[in-house]
Write a protein that holds these residues in place. Structure first.
Motif, PDB file in Angstrom:
ATOM      1  N   ARG A   1      14.476  18.399  14.751  1.00  0.00           N
ATOM      2  CA  ARG A   1      13.798  19.415  15.564  1.00  0.00           C
ATOM      3  C   ARG A   1      13.285  18.880  16.889  1.00  0.00           C
ATOM      4  O   ARG A   1      13.193  19.621  17.858  1.00  0.00           O
ATOM      5  CB  ARG A   1      12.635  20.018  14.783  1.00  0.00           C
ATOM      6  CG  ARG A   1      13.089  21.052  13.810  1.00  0.00           C
ATOM      7  CD  ARG A   1      12.046  22.102  13.648  1.00  0.00           C
ATOM      8  NE  ARG A   1      11.619  22.173  12.266  1.00  0.00           N
ATOM      9  CZ  ARG A   1      10.618  22.894  11.844  1.00  0.00           C
ATOM     10  NH1 ARG A   1       9.901  23.575  12.693  1.00  0.00           N
ATOM     11  NH2 ARG A   1      10.299  22.934  10.588  1.00  0.00           N
TER      12      ARG A   1
ATOM     13  N   GLU B   1      14.531  17.045  19.150  1.00  0.00           N
ATOM     14  CA  GLU B   1      15.462  17.079  20.286  1.00  0.00           C
ATOM     15  C   GLU B   1      16.414  18.276  20.220  1.00  0.00           C
ATOM     16  O   GLU B   1      17.517  18.225  20.754  1.00  0.00           O
ATOM     17  CB  GLU B   1      16.248  15.769  20.321  1.00  0.00           C
ATOM     18  CG  GLU B   1      16.933  15.473  18.995  1.00  0.00           C
ATOM     19  CD  GLU B   1      17.133  13.990  18.757  1.00  0.00           C
ATOM     20  OE1 GLU B   1      18.247  13.646  18.354  1.00  0.00           O
ATOM     21  OE2 GLU B   1      16.208  13.217  18.981  1.00  0.00           O
TER      22      GLU B   1
ATOM     23  N   SER C   1      18.264  21.653  20.989  1.00  0.00           N
ATOM     24  CA  SER C   1      18.561  22.473  22.162  1.00  0.00           C
ATOM     25  C   SER C   1      18.166  23.922  21.880  1.00  0.00           C
ATOM     26  O   SER C   1      17.896  24.302  20.732  1.00  0.00           O
ATOM     27  CB  SER C   1      20.049  22.396  22.487  1.00  0.00           C
ATOM     28  OG  SER C   1      20.796  22.980  21.425  1.00  0.00           O
ATOM     29  N   ALA C   2      18.157  24.740  22.908  1.00  0.00           N
ATOM     30  CA  ALA C   2      17.794  26.154  22.751  1.00  0.00           C
ATOM     31  C   ALA C   2      18.721  26.883  21.767  1.00  0.00           C
ATOM     32  O   ALA C   2      18.232  27.624  20.901  1.00  0.00           O
ATOM     33  CB  ALA C   2      17.782  26.848  24.109  1.00  0.00           C
ATOM     34  N   PRO C   3      20.048  26.689  21.836  1.00  0.00           N
ATOM     35  CA  PRO C   3      20.914  27.352  20.850  1.00  0.00           C
ATOM     36  C   PRO C   3      20.652  26.888  19.412  1.00  0.00           C
ATOM     37  O   PRO C   3      20.722  27.677  18.471  1.00  0.00           O
ATOM     38  CB  PRO C   3      22.329  26.988  21.296  1.00  0.00           C
ATOM     39  CG  PRO C   3      22.210  26.639  22.734  1.00  0.00           C
ATOM     40  CD  PRO C   3      20.847  26.050  22.888  1.00  0.00           C
ATOM     41  N   THR C   4      20.321  25.614  19.263  1.00  0.00           N
ATOM     42  CA  THR C   4      20.017  25.087  17.931  1.00  0.00           C
ATOM     43  C   THR C   4      18.726  25.698  17.407  1.00  0.00           C
ATOM     44  O   THR C   4      18.635  26.080  16.236  1.00  0.00           O
ATOM     45  CB  THR C   4      19.904  23.547  17.969  1.00  0.00           C
ATOM     46  OG1 THR C   4      21.144  23.014  18.442  1.00  0.00           O
ATOM     47  CG2 THR C   4      19.588  22.973  16.610  1.00  0.00           C
ATOM     48  N   GLN C   5      17.727  25.810  18.263  1.00  0.00           N
ATOM     49  CA  GLN C   5      16.469  26.446  17.861  1.00  0.00           C
ATOM     50  C   GLN C   5      16.693  27.903  17.474  1.00  0.00           C
ATOM     51  O   GLN C   5      16.113  28.393  16.510  1.00  0.00           O
ATOM     52  CB  GLN C   5      15.440  26.341  18.985  1.00  0.00           C
ATOM     53  CG  GLN C   5      14.952  24.937  19.230  1.00  0.00           C
ATOM     54  CD  GLN C   5      14.037  24.844  20.444  1.00  0.00           C
ATOM     55  OE1 GLN C   5      13.698  25.847  21.066  1.00  0.00           O
ATOM     56  NE2 GLN C   5      13.646  23.631  20.779  1.00  0.00           N
ATOM     57  N   GLN C   6      17.543  28.593  18.245  1.00  0.00           N
ATOM     58  CA  GLN C   6      17.851  29.999  17.940  1.00  0.00           C
ATOM     59  C   GLN C   6      18.564  30.112  16.594  1.00  0.00           C
ATOM     60  O   GLN C   6      18.273  31.008  15.800  1.00  0.00           O
ATOM     61  CB  GLN C   6      18.705  30.616  19.053  1.00  0.00           C
ATOM     62  CG  GLN C   6      19.065  32.064  18.833  1.00  0.00           C
ATOM     63  CD  GLN C   6      17.841  32.971  18.786  1.00  0.00           C
ATOM     64  OE1 GLN C   6      16.811  32.681  19.372  1.00  0.00           O
ATOM     65  NE2 GLN C   6      17.945  34.058  18.055  1.00  0.00           N
TER      66      GLN C   6
ATOM     67  N   ARG D   1      18.284  28.097  14.093  1.00  0.00           N
ATOM     68  CA  ARG D   1      17.302  27.838  13.047  1.00  0.00           C
ATOM     69  C   ARG D   1      16.403  29.053  12.819  1.00  0.00           C
ATOM     70  O   ARG D   1      16.081  29.408  11.694  1.00  0.00           O
ATOM     71  CB  ARG D   1      16.450  26.620  13.391  1.00  0.00           C
ATOM     72  CG  ARG D   1      15.547  26.235  12.219  1.00  0.00           C
ATOM     73  CD  ARG D   1      14.751  24.972  12.508  1.00  0.00           C
ATOM     74  NE  ARG D   1      14.044  24.580  11.308  1.00  0.00           N
ATOM     75  CZ  ARG D   1      12.971  25.205  10.841  1.00  0.00           C
ATOM     76  NH1 ARG D   1      12.465  26.251  11.469  1.00  0.00           N
ATOM     77  NH2 ARG D   1      12.383  24.780   9.739  1.00  0.00           N
ATOM     78  N   ARG D   2      15.985  29.695  13.903  1.00  0.00           N
ATOM     79  CA  ARG D   2      15.158  30.904  13.757  1.00  0.00           C
ATOM     80  C   ARG D   2      15.883  31.973  12.954  1.00  0.00           C
ATOM     81  O   ARG D   2      15.287  32.667  12.134  1.00  0.00           O
ATOM     82  CB  ARG D   2      14.747  31.445  15.130  1.00  0.00           C
ATOM     83  CG  ARG D   2      13.574  30.714  15.745  1.00  0.00           C
ATOM     84  CD  ARG D   2      13.003  31.447  16.949  1.00  0.00           C
ATOM     85  NE  ARG D   2      13.915  31.506  18.070  1.00  0.00           N
ATOM     86  CZ  ARG D   2      14.007  30.588  19.023  1.00  0.00           C
ATOM     87  NH1 ARG D   2      13.234  29.518  18.984  1.00  0.00           N
ATOM     88  NH2 ARG D   2      14.856  30.719  20.016  1.00  0.00           N
TER      89      ARG D   2
END
Length: 115
Positions: free
Chosen positions: A50, A52, A54-59, A61-62
């Protein structure tokens, strides 16, 4: 259900038995769906640090958290339909993360186009 059971019972008893069978079956399906959603989230977390992300990875995960929250909601509703009201043990036994508990609820459809 055995044929003998049906012959010895009034129709309403047979119906009640079959409804109980279906509630139990649905409870099992919802439990397995929750287990799978939580496993996908844990697998994602294991492969994507978590700190590092990226925005697409965070999205992504959400979305997994929302899917797990929806699966949790479906399972809790089915448990309550079966008369099981204590959810503390459920959260502990399935090791449901707090963020999934907070996201528990129906998944709303998201629109890809602007009005």
């Amino acid at each position: 259900m055995s044929r003998d059971f049906r012959l010895d019972r009034v129709p309403v008893d047979v119906l009640a038995y079959e409804l109980a069978e279906e509630r139990a079956s649905a409870l099992g399906r919802m439990g397995r769906a929750l287990e799978q959603a939580l496993a996908r989230l844990r697998e994602f977390d294991a492969t994507h640090p978590r700190a590092e992300a990226s925005a697409p990875t965070q999205q992504a995960r959400r979305l997994l958290v929302r899917e797990a929250g929806h699966a949790l909601w479906m399972f809790v509703v089915q448990r309550e339909a079966c008369g099981l009201r204590n959810n503390r043990m459920l959260m502990r036994d399935y090791n449901v993360p707090g963020e999934v508990q907070l996201s528990m609820g129906p998944m709303l459809a998201t629109s890809t186009t602007s009005p």
